[in-house]
Scaffold this motif. Structure first.
Motif, PDB file in Angstrom:
ATOM      1  N   GLY A  87       0.936  -1.088  -0.239  1.00  0.00           N
ATOM      2  CA  GLY A  87       0.230  -0.238   0.489  1.00  0.00           C
ATOM      3  C   GLY A  87       0.792   1.609  -0.585  1.00  0.00           C
ATOM      4  N   ALA A  88       1.865   1.038  -0.063  1.00  0.00           N
ATOM      5  CA  ALA A  88       2.891   1.643  -0.373  1.00  0.00           C
ATOM      6  C   ALA A  88       3.160   3.017  -1.576  1.00  0.00           C
ATOM      7  N   MET A  89       3.049   4.867  -0.940  1.00  0.00           N
ATOM      8  CA  MET A  89       3.442   5.542  -2.174  1.00  0.00           C
ATOM      9  C   MET A  89       4.698   5.474  -2.749  1.00  0.00           C
ATOM     10  N   HIS A  90       5.205   6.341  -1.250  1.00  0.00           N
ATOM     11  CA  HIS A  90       6.864   6.480  -1.632  1.00  0.00           C
ATOM     12  C   HIS A  90       7.008   5.082  -0.436  1.00  0.00           C
ATOM     13  N   ILE A  91       8.466   4.923  -0.658  1.00  0.00           N
ATOM     14  CA  ILE A  91       9.705   4.423  -0.104  1.00  0.00           C
ATOM     15  C   ILE A  91      10.710   5.076  -0.089  1.00  0.00           C
ATOM     16  N   GLN A  92      11.423   5.140   0.842  1.00  0.00           N
ATOM     17  CA  GLN A  92      12.435   6.004   1.933  1.00  0.00           C
ATOM     18  C   GLN A  92      12.873   5.167   2.347  1.00  0.00           C
ATOM     19  N   GLU A  93      14.598   4.923   1.632  1.00  0.00           N
ATOM     20  CA  GLU A  93      15.265   3.906   2.186  1.00  0.00           C
ATOM     21  C   GLU A  93      16.553   5.202   2.943  1.00  0.00           C
ATOM     22  N   CYS A  94      16.879   4.298   4.795  1.00  0.00           N
ATOM     23  CA  CYS A  94      17.842   4.833   5.275  1.00  0.00           C
ATOM     24  C   CYS A  94      19.313   4.545   6.095  1.00  0.00           C
ATOM     25  N   VAL A  95      19.113   2.941   5.480  1.00  0.00           N
ATOM     26  CA  VAL A  95      20.081   1.999   5.808  1.00  0.00           C
ATOM     27  C   VAL A  95      21.584   3.041   5.746  1.00  0.00           C
ATOM     28  N   PRO A  96      22.520   2.224   6.812  1.00  0.00           N
ATOM     29  CA  PRO A  96      23.620   2.942   6.563  1.00  0.00           C
ATOM     30  C   PRO A  96      23.878   3.334   5.081  1.00  0.00           C
ATOM     31  N   GLU A  97      25.686   3.679   5.428  1.00  0.00           N
ATOM     32  CA  GLU A  97      25.692   4.249   4.191  1.00  0.00           C
ATOM     33  C   GLU A  97      27.219   3.278   3.181  1.00  0.00           C
ATOM     34  N   ASN A  98      26.731   2.125   2.758  1.00  0.00           N
ATOM     35  CA  ASN A  98      27.352   1.204   2.343  1.00  0.00           C
ATOM     36  C   ASN A  98      26.553   0.727   0.758  1.00  0.00           C
ATOM     37  N   LEU A  99      27.138   0.853  -0.407  1.00  0.00           N
ATOM     38  CA  LEU A  99      26.584   0.603  -1.219  1.00  0.00           C
ATOM     39  C   LEU A  99      25.673  -0.902  -1.335  1.00  0.00           C
ATOM     40  N   GLU A 100      26.407  -1.991  -1.392  1.00  0.00           N
ATOM     41  CA  GLU A 100      26.680  -3.157  -1.510  1.00  0.00           C
ATOM     42  C   GLU A 100      24.694  -3.259  -0.570  1.00  0.00           C
ATOM     43  N   LEU A 101      24.620  -3.000   0.642  1.00  0.00           N
ATOM     44  CA  LEU A 101      24.109  -3.819   2.196  1.00  0.00           C
ATOM     45  C   LEU A 101      22.103  -2.130   1.471  1.00  0.00           C
ATOM     46  N   LYS A 102      22.742  -1.643   0.299  1.00  0.00           N
ATOM     47  CA  LYS A 102      21.431  -0.523  -0.158  1.00  0.00           C
ATOM     48  C   LYS A 102      21.356  -1.249  -1.418  1.00  0.00           C
ATOM     49  N   LYS A 103      22.479  -1.485  -2.245  1.00  0.00           N
ATOM     50  CA  LYS A 103      21.285  -2.344  -3.658  1.00  0.00           C
ATOM     51  C   LYS A 103      20.786  -3.750  -2.990  1.00  0.00           C
ATOM     52  N   LYS A 104      21.058  -4.035  -1.471  1.00  0.00           N
ATOM     53  CA  LYS A 104      20.232  -5.478  -1.355  1.00  0.00           C
ATOM     54  C   LYS A 104      18.666  -4.736  -1.085  1.00  0.00           C
ATOM     55  N   ILE A 105      19.014  -4.362  -0.321  1.00  0.00           N
ATOM     56  CA  ILE A 105      17.503  -3.628  -0.246  1.00  0.00           C
ATOM     57  C   ILE A 105      16.697  -3.117  -1.254  1.00  0.00           C
TER      58      ILE A 105
END
Length: 319
Positions: A87-105
């Protein structure tokens, strides 16, 4: 209670940046779902958010038209990413500044979202094309980089990647305006975006001036806080040029030769190590000892200053 805004917003990551985003979206009347891989972190974050909202309300600094209790009731925790994204219209990612972690998310989100939700990253320096490469929903992806601390500093850099749809940029721009932020469009991705490129240019020359013994670290900071920063709190460098002469053409005609001469004397990029680090660190620790207690107290003082400055800016802009 006033009716919530249309659509739900999801925050992935419940650290300080995630908490600030949650508060900002709730201030705009949006229902917010907060997700983290550790459920206890979400519980702790919700407690901190409600405590902070009460403090802001008591000090007259709470954003939005809803009360702290009403805003707090709009924010809830989620145990799974699947439940959060529903049901989301916007998803804001705020995990630690790690490229591989963010790409996984983003790879996980890519598998469960529809074609309507915007996927947004809070990254401060990772290029969107690296973050979103290969995603099915790449056209719905964008960087929305806030300034720390986001609740007190309204700027948000919107940075697309080559596949980002113009509608994604427009939607995110409108959403940021709705929650009281000041979005800027970075037309194409570049390392450091706009804010950090300007910040690093200032830091680089500041470092050289200290390293070469031109000015002390404490006096260097005064040049900004009691000099340039006084103007830059209200107007930028280009408008400063425009006002410091009879318009921009006049300024460039009068000062361009001098600017070019000075710029040619700038030295190489510092390596930010060695004796200068010790010198700068010693000066900073005289002012603010680097133990957790002193640093936290100074950050709180900084945030209170930003709150008061934000109030003054709103008053000035309404005149």
């Amino acid at each position: 209670m006033a009716s919530p805004a249309t659509g739900e917003v999801v925050i992935i990551g419940s650290g300080l940046i995630g908490q600030s985003w949650a508060m900002l979206f709730a201030s705009g009347g949006f229902k917010v779902k907060l997700y983290d891989i550790e459920p206890q972190q979400v519980t702790n974050a919700l407690e901190k958010i409600r405590k902070e909202m009460k403090f802001l309300e008591q000090s007259g600094s709470l954003k939005g038209s809803l009360s702290a209790e009403e805003q707090g009731s709009l924010i809830s925790g989620c145990l799974t990413m699947q439940a959060a994204a529903e049901g989301a219209m916007h998803i804001q990612e705020c995990v630690p500044e790690n490229l591989e972690l963010k790409k996984k998310i983003f790879a996980q989100l890519d598998q469960i979202i529809d074609d309507k939700v915007v996927l947004s990253s809070s990254t401060s320096c990772l290029l969107p094309s690296n973050l979103f490469a290969g995603l099915v929903h790449a056209k719905q992806c964008i960087v929305a980089h806030p300034v720390n601390p986001p609740y007190y500093v309204p700027l948000v850099e919107l940075v697309p990647h080559p596949e980002t749809a113009p509608a994604t940029v427009d939607r995110t721009y409108a959403l940021m305006r709705k929650i009281g932020q000041s979005p800027v469009r970075v037309m194409k991705e570049i390392d450091g975006f706009a804010l950090n490129r300007l910040q690093y240019a200032v830091i680089s020359e500041a470092w050289r001036l200290v390293e070469e013994g031109i000015v002390s670290p404490s006096d260097l900071d005064l040049v900004m806080s009691d000099g340039l920063g006084m103007r830059y709190a209200f107007i930028g460098p280009l408008e400063t040029m425009h006002l410091n002469a009879e318009g921009m053409l006049s300024y460039c005609d009068k000062y361009s030769e001098g600017m070019r001469r000075v710029l040619k004397t700038f030295g190489p990029i510092p390596d930010f190590s060695g004796a200068t680090v010790e010198k700068v660190n010693q000066a900073m620790c005289v002012k603010v000892p680097d133990d957790p207690g002193h640093l936290a107290a100074r950050r709180q003082w900084r945030d209170e200053c930003l709150l008061r400055l934000a109030k003054l800016k709103r008053q000035m802009q309404s005149q």
